[in-house]
Design a protein around this motif. Structure first.
Motif, PDB file in Angstrom:
ATOM      1  N   UNK A 187       0.802  -1.235   0.000  1.00  0.00           N
ATOM      2  CA  UNK A 187       0.000   0.000   0.000  1.00  0.00           C
ATOM      3  C   UNK A 187       0.828   1.277   0.000  1.00  0.00           C
ATOM      4  N   UNK A 188       2.120   1.196   0.303  1.00  0.00           N
ATOM      5  CA  UNK A 188       2.960   2.376   0.257  1.00  0.00           C
ATOM      6  C   UNK A 188       3.242   2.989   1.615  1.00  0.00           C
ATOM      7  N   UNK A 189       4.128   4.003   1.608  1.00  0.00           N
ATOM      8  CA  UNK A 189       4.577   4.639   2.849  1.00  0.00           C
ATOM      9  C   UNK A 189       3.442   5.361   3.572  1.00  0.00           C
ATOM     10  N   UNK A 190       2.543   5.958   2.824  1.00  0.00           N
ATOM     11  CA  UNK A 190       1.463   6.712   3.458  1.00  0.00           C
ATOM     12  C   UNK A 190       0.574   5.797   4.290  1.00  0.00           C
ATOM     13  N   UNK A 191       0.289   4.606   3.755  1.00  0.00           N
ATOM     14  CA  UNK A 191      -0.525   3.638   4.497  1.00  0.00           C
ATOM     15  C   UNK A 191       0.228   3.136   5.723  1.00  0.00           C
ATOM     16  N   UNK A 192       1.534   2.888   5.561  1.00  0.00           N
ATOM     17  CA  UNK A 192       2.336   2.440   6.702  1.00  0.00           C
ATOM     18  C   UNK A 192       2.328   3.485   7.813  1.00  0.00           C
ATOM     19  N   UNK A 193       2.488   4.768   7.449  1.00  0.00           N
ATOM     20  CA  UNK A 193       2.496   5.834   8.454  1.00  0.00           C
ATOM     21  C   UNK A 193       1.151   5.924   9.166  1.00  0.00           C
ATOM     22  N   UNK A 194       0.053   5.727   8.421  1.00  0.00           N
ATOM     23  CA  UNK A 194      -1.273   5.760   9.037  1.00  0.00           C
ATOM     24  C   UNK A 194      -1.435   4.608  10.026  1.00  0.00           C
ATOM     25  N   UNK A 195      -0.919   3.438   9.669  1.00  0.00           N
ATOM     26  CA  UNK A 195      -0.997   2.285  10.566  1.00  0.00           C
ATOM     27  C   UNK A 195      -0.131   2.521  11.806  1.00  0.00           C
ATOM     28  N   UNK A 196       1.072   3.081  11.621  1.00  0.00           N
ATOM     29  CA  UNK A 196       1.929   3.382  12.768  1.00  0.00           C
ATOM     30  C   UNK A 196       1.231   4.331  13.745  1.00  0.00           C
ATOM     31  N   UNK A 197       0.563   5.332  13.205  1.00  0.00           N
ATOM     32  CA  UNK A 197      -0.145   6.287  14.049  1.00  0.00           C
ATOM     33  C   UNK A 197      -1.290   5.606  14.790  1.00  0.00           C
ATOM     34  N   UNK A 198      -1.979   4.679  14.107  1.00  0.00           N
ATOM     35  CA  UNK A 198      -3.065   3.943  14.756  1.00  0.00           C
ATOM     36  C   UNK A 198      -2.533   3.021  15.853  1.00  0.00           C
TER      37      UNK A 198
ATOM     38  N   UNK B 252      -2.546  -7.076  30.344  1.00  0.00           N
ATOM     39  CA  UNK B 252      -2.389  -5.911  29.468  1.00  0.00           C
ATOM     40  C   UNK B 252      -1.951  -6.350  28.074  1.00  0.00           C
ATOM     41  N   UNK B 253      -1.007  -7.302  28.020  1.00  0.00           N
ATOM     42  CA  UNK B 253      -0.506  -7.770  26.730  1.00  0.00           C
ATOM     43  C   UNK B 253      -1.604  -8.454  25.917  1.00  0.00           C
ATOM     44  N   UNK B 254      -2.441  -9.235  26.567  1.00  0.00           N
ATOM     45  CA  UNK B 254      -3.542  -9.889  25.858  1.00  0.00           C
ATOM     46  C   UNK B 254      -4.525  -8.860  25.311  1.00  0.00           C
ATOM     47  N   UNK B 255      -4.782  -7.834  26.102  1.00  0.00           N
ATOM     48  CA  UNK B 255      -5.677  -6.766  25.623  1.00  0.00           C
ATOM     49  C   UNK B 255      -5.055  -6.047  24.432  1.00  0.00           C
ATOM     50  N   UNK B 256      -3.752  -5.832  24.482  1.00  0.00           N
ATOM     51  CA  UNK B 256      -3.079  -5.137  23.385  1.00  0.00           C
ATOM     52  C   UNK B 256      -3.120  -5.952  22.088  1.00  0.00           C
ATOM     53  N   UNK B 257      -2.798  -7.247  22.169  1.00  0.00           N
ATOM     54  CA  UNK B 257      -2.807  -8.062  20.956  1.00  0.00           C
ATOM     55  C   UNK B 257      -4.196  -8.096  20.336  1.00  0.00           C
ATOM     56  N   UNK B 258      -5.228  -8.116  21.172  1.00  0.00           N
ATOM     57  CA  UNK B 258      -6.595  -8.127  20.642  1.00  0.00           C
ATOM     58  C   UNK B 258      -6.922  -6.829  19.927  1.00  0.00           C
ATOM     59  N   UNK B 259      -6.570  -5.713  20.539  1.00  0.00           N
ATOM     60  CA  UNK B 259      -6.905  -4.416  19.950  1.00  0.00           C
ATOM     61  C   UNK B 259      -6.025  -4.078  18.753  1.00  0.00           C
ATOM     62  N   UNK B 260      -4.758  -4.474  18.801  1.00  0.00           N
ATOM     63  CA  UNK B 260      -3.868  -4.193  17.673  1.00  0.00           C
ATOM     64  C   UNK B 260      -4.287  -4.988  16.426  1.00  0.00           C
ATOM     65  N   UNK B 261      -4.834  -6.173  16.630  1.00  0.00           N
ATOM     66  CA  UNK B 261      -5.263  -6.980  15.479  1.00  0.00           C
ATOM     67  C   UNK B 261      -6.501  -6.399  14.806  1.00  0.00           C
ATOM     68  N   UNK B 262      -7.157  -5.440  15.448  1.00  0.00           N
ATOM     69  CA  UNK B 262      -8.334  -4.804  14.858  1.00  0.00           C
ATOM     70  C   UNK B 262      -7.973  -3.630  13.953  1.00  0.00           C
ATOM     71  N   UNK B 263      -6.709  -3.216  13.960  1.00  0.00           N
ATOM     72  CA  UNK B 263      -6.277  -2.085  13.134  1.00  0.00           C
ATOM     73  C   UNK B 263      -6.232  -2.506  11.665  1.00  0.00           C
ATOM     74  N   UNK B 264      -6.780  -1.670  10.822  1.00  0.00           N
ATOM     75  CA  UNK B 264      -6.767  -1.930   9.383  1.00  0.00           C
ATOM     76  C   UNK B 264      -6.226  -0.714   8.645  1.00  0.00           C
TER      77      UNK B 264
END
Length: 289
Positions: free
Chosen positions: A163-174, A212-224
């Motif tokens: 998807x390119x650098x712009x998409x990567x930056x958006x994901x990093x911010x999320x 906390x780690x389990x909560x993080x893995x669950x929420x991070x997997x929801x990022x698109x």
């Protein structure tokens, strides 16, 4: 921006109407506010054109300290403008204060920039390490729990390739936003590398850190990836996931270097085990326990 405010002032102010102090101050404040709005509109639009993922709150200086500086600058600017037309002697005393205020604003901005990662807004690695050292020393002296987490975001390289650098930056911010929203206000979060983040959890033992780690893995997997950043020919971007390595303060891990080493080893074990996996330093995998 200053030119626009000046033009507005001279168009609205007519000396023949009488130099009414209250009217003069209101007009000057209004023009100063106009200058402030024009300044942030121009800067904000320029940032948005180069970084569509930037947040509005960050564009206007989000932190209350910045707004206080702007308000103080406005007040001193109005006083200088008034003194320039009434008392040149008072103007001599006000100008140094204006210069000091401007330098204070620049110092605050530079300090903020040096403390944060420009892509995510999280603590920069040197700042995180300094503050983490303090927290680890404090926890060791007070015999309180503390855990360090190292987080690796899977598929981020693939997002960049597809998807390119712009998409990567958006994901990093999320990802950064999710880490901050999912942790406590006194936890320390930083970006260590391209795909790695680190999280220091004061007053958290291994059990609390695992929660906390389990909560993080669950929420991070929801990022698109935002749909408007996915090229038409790219198809579906790869789903995100995270692996986390944890290390708690103990007899074998007594300083920040020990914690980082142990957490990094646990992270490598987690990555070998598969996506969305958590490993705690010093403990065998769940299947072996």
């Amino acid at each position: 921006d200053r030119g626009g405010a000046s033009v507005a002032f001279h168009l609205c102010w007519h000396p023949r109407q009488g130099r009414l102090l209250v009217l003069w101050v209101l007009l000057a404040v209004g023009c100063a506010a106009l200058r402030w709005l024009l300044n942030y509109a121009l800067v904000g639009n320029a940032i948005r054109l180069t970084d569509p993922a930037a947040r509005i709150r960050d564009l206007i200086g989000g932190a209350s300290a910045t707004l206080y500086h702007d308000a103080a600058e406005l007040v001193i600017g109005v006083l200088i403008a008034y003194c320039a037309t009434t008392s040149k002697l008072v103007l001599i005393f006000l100008l140094p204060w204006a210069i000091l205020l401007e330098r204070s604003v620049r110092t605050t901005q530079l300090d903020h920039a040096s403390r944060t990662d420009p892509q995510t807004g999280l603590l920069s690695a040197p700042t995180w390490q300094h503050e983490a050292d303090v927290q680890v020393s404090r926890a060791r002296q007070s015999h309180t729990a503390l855990t360090l987490a190292m987080i690796d975001i899977d598929q981020l390289t693939q997002v960049d390739d597809v998807c390119g650098h712009e998409a990567r930056d958006a994901v990093l911010l999320a990802v950064a936003g999710t880490l901050v929203a999912s942790t406590r206000t006194y936890d320390l979060t930083s970006r260590l590398g391209r795909e790695e983040f680190t999280l220091l959890l004061p007053h958290a033992d291994s059990v609390q850190a695992l929660d906390i780690a389990e909560r993080l893995t669950s929420r991070l997997s929801e990022i698109t990836v935002p749909p408007d950043l996915v090229p038409p020919a790219a198809g579906s971007p790869p789903p995100l996931s995270a692996c986390i390595g944890l290390a708690s303060l103990s007899e074998n891990t007594t300083d920040l270097t020990d914690l980082l080493t142990a957490a990094d080893a646990a992270l490598h074990r987690a990555k070998r085990a598969g996506r969305n996996t958590i490993r705690l330093a010093g403990l065998p995998p769940p299947s072996l326990s």
